[in-house]
Design an enzyme around this catalytic site. Structure first.
Site, mmCIF file in Angstrom:
data_model
loop_
_atom_site.group_PDB
_atom_site.id
_atom_site.type_symbol
_atom_site.label_atom_id
_atom_site.label_comp_id
_atom_site.label_asym_id
_atom_site.label_seq_id
_atom_site.Cartn_x
_atom_site.Cartn_y
_atom_site.Cartn_z
ATOM 1 N N LYS A 134 1.052 -4.428 9.024
ATOM 2 C CA LYS A 134 2.473 -3.752 8.273
ATOM 3 C C LYS A 134 2.908 -3.110 9.251
ATOM 4 O O LYS A 134 2.318 -2.348 9.984
ATOM 5 C CB LYS A 134 2.183 -3.404 6.959
ATOM 6 C CG LYS A 134 3.531 -2.857 6.185
ATOM 7 C CD LYS A 134 3.234 -2.394 5.204
ATOM 8 C CE LYS A 134 4.594 -2.004 4.218
ATOM 9 N NZ LYS A 134 5.296 -1.045 5.010
ATOM 10 N N ARG A 140 8.882 0.413 -3.070
ATOM 11 C CA ARG A 140 9.412 1.548 -3.784
ATOM 12 C C ARG A 140 10.216 0.873 -5.130
ATOM 13 O O ARG A 140 10.487 1.349 -6.207
ATOM 14 C CB ARG A 140 10.684 2.064 -3.051
ATOM 15 C CG ARG A 140 10.443 3.295 -2.260
ATOM 16 C CD ARG A 140 11.520 3.906 -1.545
ATOM 17 N NE ARG A 140 12.280 3.145 -0.858
ATOM 18 C CZ ARG A 140 13.541 3.349 -0.556
ATOM 19 N NH1 ARG A 140 13.937 4.580 -0.767
ATOM 20 N NH2 ARG A 140 14.349 2.482 0.112
ATOM 21 N N PRO A 147 0.869 -1.260 0.022
ATOM 22 C CA PRO A 147 -0.136 0.105 0.032
ATOM 23 C C PRO A 147 0.616 1.165 -0.106
ATOM 24 O O PRO A 147 1.621 1.419 0.877
ATOM 25 C CB PRO A 147 -0.707 -0.058 1.383
ATOM 26 C CG PRO A 147 -0.003 -1.101 2.127
ATOM 27 C CD PRO A 147 0.990 -1.920 1.238
ATOM 28 N N LEU A 148 0.574 2.112 -1.059
ATOM 29 C CA LEU A 148 1.647 3.221 -1.204
ATOM 30 C C LEU A 148 0.820 4.424 -1.143
ATOM 31 O O LEU A 148 -0.173 4.731 -1.977
ATOM 32 C CB LEU A 148 2.476 3.158 -2.558
ATOM 33 C CG LEU A 148 3.312 1.815 -2.662
ATOM 34 C CD1 LEU A 148 3.505 1.433 -4.054
ATOM 35 C CD2 LEU A 148 4.563 1.911 -1.966
ATOM 36 N N CYS A 203 3.355 3.730 9.904
ATOM 37 C CA CYS A 203 3.609 4.930 9.369
ATOM 38 C C CYS A 203 4.318 5.807 10.047
ATOM 39 O O CYS A 203 3.931 6.047 11.371
ATOM 40 C CB CYS A 203 2.002 5.539 8.955
ATOM 41 S SG CYS A 203 1.917 7.209 8.350
ATOM 42 N N ASN A 248 10.010 -6.849 3.801
ATOM 43 C CA ASN A 248 9.888 -5.775 2.863
ATOM 44 C C ASN A 248 10.965 -4.716 3.160
ATOM 45 O O ASN A 248 11.545 -4.562 4.326
ATOM 46 C CB ASN A 248 8.494 -4.717 3.235
ATOM 47 C CG ASN A 248 8.457 -3.537 2.497
ATOM 48 O OD1 ASN A 248 8.232 -2.432 3.262
ATOM 49 N ND2 ASN A 248 8.452 -3.555 1.334
#
Length: 609
Positions: free
Chosen positions: A393, A480, A269-270, A354, A455
């Protein structure tokens, strides 16, 4: 724990080595050629290569004072009732939009092209007269005026609508607080009972210690610790009070929907760039699992339209999830129950990583990694209200060198979380330094039997299989790496380095633009939105170095190349870190930009003007 080390040769100095014949030499020491052939003075650039290499002058953070998009005048826009053929405008004389189609067509900006993608593929265009490609489907008859052509047969057979669109009825119900959350209320009651028992147990234990101290005549120092794991003693006590619905009809884990995540290619999720058109692009290139951008739970409960747009799902996304961000069990559980009832999604992911201050200071995102009891309550409540898998995440920790993900993972594992993804950096590190895959391996072993995805820093199929073969992870999430080269999914599945040509890369951008016009609209506003997100993506795409130009393949994500030119003019243009060159690429696909148009990427380090 294995001592993970990629077999990819590293230069060690952070430089990507380009074949000498493609390196762009400086002219006269103070001048060099731009990638488009123009002579630029090094001193005239806002951020040049020398400054970027300096630790003290390197641009960081967000460009918070970016130019705002130009607003259209309402007097020059066509009323939505005329675009959608709904009939009479409900605002009557108070409406500020144009209602005469002939008058609008006289002042409307000229078309950007001859073919409307939506009309050619699906037989209709939702933006009819306002479409900037309207010449393809708008006809003029001197007797009847303008009319919008619709191919009903093609529309009924070819078009599959996007899912999870916020309906007007649901929007009004949420804003008037008429939506029921029965499962959430039941789950919250269960949590409050457990908290009461915890407090009672702690109080009884404290009284026992005080009594012992009084008997012995000594003072004991009691260290109050916040246990991160649920107290097993609580579960052995009999439940008191009335029988709850969850005690009778709650779904057992075997009855819930299951997804086999193992070894699937997972697009992360970006935020900003992980929009629907980009996900569709990656899906066509081989991604197996896609996840929407991070959405704030409270905004969804308030029926925020822009937040609900992040829930939209394209028909091609066969395994699709949404990521929620929140700080409290009640809002997160209510939002999860709402999405479970109203949306077609396969799993819900909790954001525990985040690093943004705005989110962190509210106790959400990576802040939950130090609020372990609150995290336990959130995962317990959300898992109780869902019929679909719950995933998380997270990062390695808050501060660099003080990792705690390995202690968090057993907590969420015991809450029946289906999958956890560990980003190999701390909140403090953000996206700098190298991802710690040795620690990710440790986390995967600590969370067993719950599957853990790794990740960080995966930019080639070499990176992917090196991490997969040398660690205990069940799969790898790509973030990325997909922004820089979305064809990485094809490379991984075919186990090859794809020396993609500039024309093939341009075709990918064309597909993105076409999906963007379907998603954001083909009117003037939709064109501007599509252009903005295309330019944001270009701030990552320019980092790709073509395989044929490298002395040693593959490219590493943390290596920077010298100034170089490509094998053709388009490849040279795509390699430019200059925002103005990205605008030229957008003009090849979306026509000329308006006067006084400016663009700055979201992150300062992504480019210079």
């Amino acid at each position: 724990m294995s001592n993970y080390k990629s077999f990819i040769p590293e230069s060690g100095d952070g430089n990507a080595y380009i074949k000498r014949e493609f390196v762009l030499a400086k002219k006269g020491g103070n001048e060099r050629k731009n990638v488009t052939g123009e002579i630029l003075s090094v001193e005239s650039e806002n951020i040049n290569a020398t400054k970027l290499e300096s630790k003290h002058t390197k641009a960081r953070g967000q460009n918070k004072r970016r130019p705002r998009p130009q607003k259209e005048k309402l007097e020059e826009k066509l009323c939505p009732s005329k675009i959608t053929d709904e009939g009479t405008c409900t605002f009557g004389d108070k409406c500020k939009y144009l209602h005469d189609i002939s008058d609008y067509m006289k002042i409307k900006p000229s078309d950007l092209g001859e073919d409307c993608f939506s009309y050619r593929k699906y037989g209709f265009c939702n933006y009819s007269y306002a479409c900037r490609f309207a010449g393809d489907h708008v006809e003029y008859n001197p007797e009847n005026g303008y009319s919008n052509v619709v191919d009903e047969d093609m529309k009924s057979t070819q078009y599959v609508p996007v899912k999870n669109v916020l309906s007007r009825d649901l929007q009004l119900s949420l804003r008037k607080r008429k939506v029921g959350f029965n499962r959430t209320e039941t789950a919250l009651k269960g949590i409050s009972l457990k908290q009461e028992k915890r407090r009672k147990c702690a109080k009884d234990e404290s009284n026992d210690i005080d009594n012992d101290d009084q008997k012995t005549g000594t003072l004991s120092s009691v260290n109050v610790t916040h246990d991160t794991e649920p107290d097993n003693s609580v579960s052995t006590e009999s439940n008191s009070g009335c029988v709850l619905d969850s005690d009778v009809i709650s779904l057992r884990p075997p009855e819930k929907k299951k997804i086999d995540f193992k070894n699937k290619l997972y697009l992360a999720p970006l935020t900003t760039c992980g929009n629907l058109p980009f996900r569709v692009t990656c899906k066509r290139l081989g991604a197996d699992i896609t996840c929407g951008e991070m959405a704030v739970a409270t905004n969804l409960l308030q029926a925020n339209i822009s937040e609900w747009a992040l829930m939209k799902r394209h028909p091609s996304e066969d395994i699709f999830g949404v990521q929620l961000c929140g700080a409290f069990p009640d809002t997160m559980a209510r939002c999860a129950e709402l999405l479970n009832k109203t949306c077609d999604i396969d799993f819900i992911d909790i954001n525990l990583g985040c690093p943004i201050d705005l989110i962190y200071k509210k106790g959400a995102g990576s802040a939950l990694m130090r609020r372990s009891k609150k995290l336990f309550d959130i995962t317990t409540c959300m898992e109780a209200v869902l019929d679909i898998p719950l995933t998380c995440k997270l990062r390695t920790g808050i501060e660099t060198g003080k990792n705690n993900a390995h202690s968090i993972l057993p907590i969420i594992r015991d809450c029946n979380v289906a999958l956890a993804t560990v980003h190999g950096r701390s909140r403090e590190a953000r996206y700098t330094r190298v991802a710690d895959w040795n620690y990710i391996d440790k986390c995967a072993q600590a969370a067993d039997p719950m599957p853990v995805f790794g990740n960080g820093d995966v930019l080639s199929y070499h990176d992917y299989y090196s991490a997969l073969d040398n660690t205990s992870v069940a799969g790898i999430m790509i973030a990325r790496g997909a922004l820089i080269k979305p064809w990485i999914f094809t490379e991984i599945k075919e186990r090859r380095d794809w020396d993609i040509s500039s024309s093939e890369r341009l075709d990918l951008l064309k597909n993105f633009v076409n999906e963007g016009l379907m998603h954001w609209g083909s009117d003037t506003r939709g064109i501007a939105t599509t252009r903005r997100f295309l330019l944001e993506w270009c701030s990552f795409l320019h980092r790709y170095i073509p395989v044929g130009l490298l002395e040693h393949a593959p490219q590493r994500i943390n290596e920077r190349p010298p100034y170089y030119f490509g094998r053709d003019d388009l490849e040279t243009l795509m390699a430019s870190p200059n925002c103005n060159d990205w605008v030229k690429i957008s003009e090849m696909l979306l026509g000329k930009v308006p006067e006084n148009f400016e663009f700055l990427p979201k992150h300062k380090a992504n480019a210079y003007k």
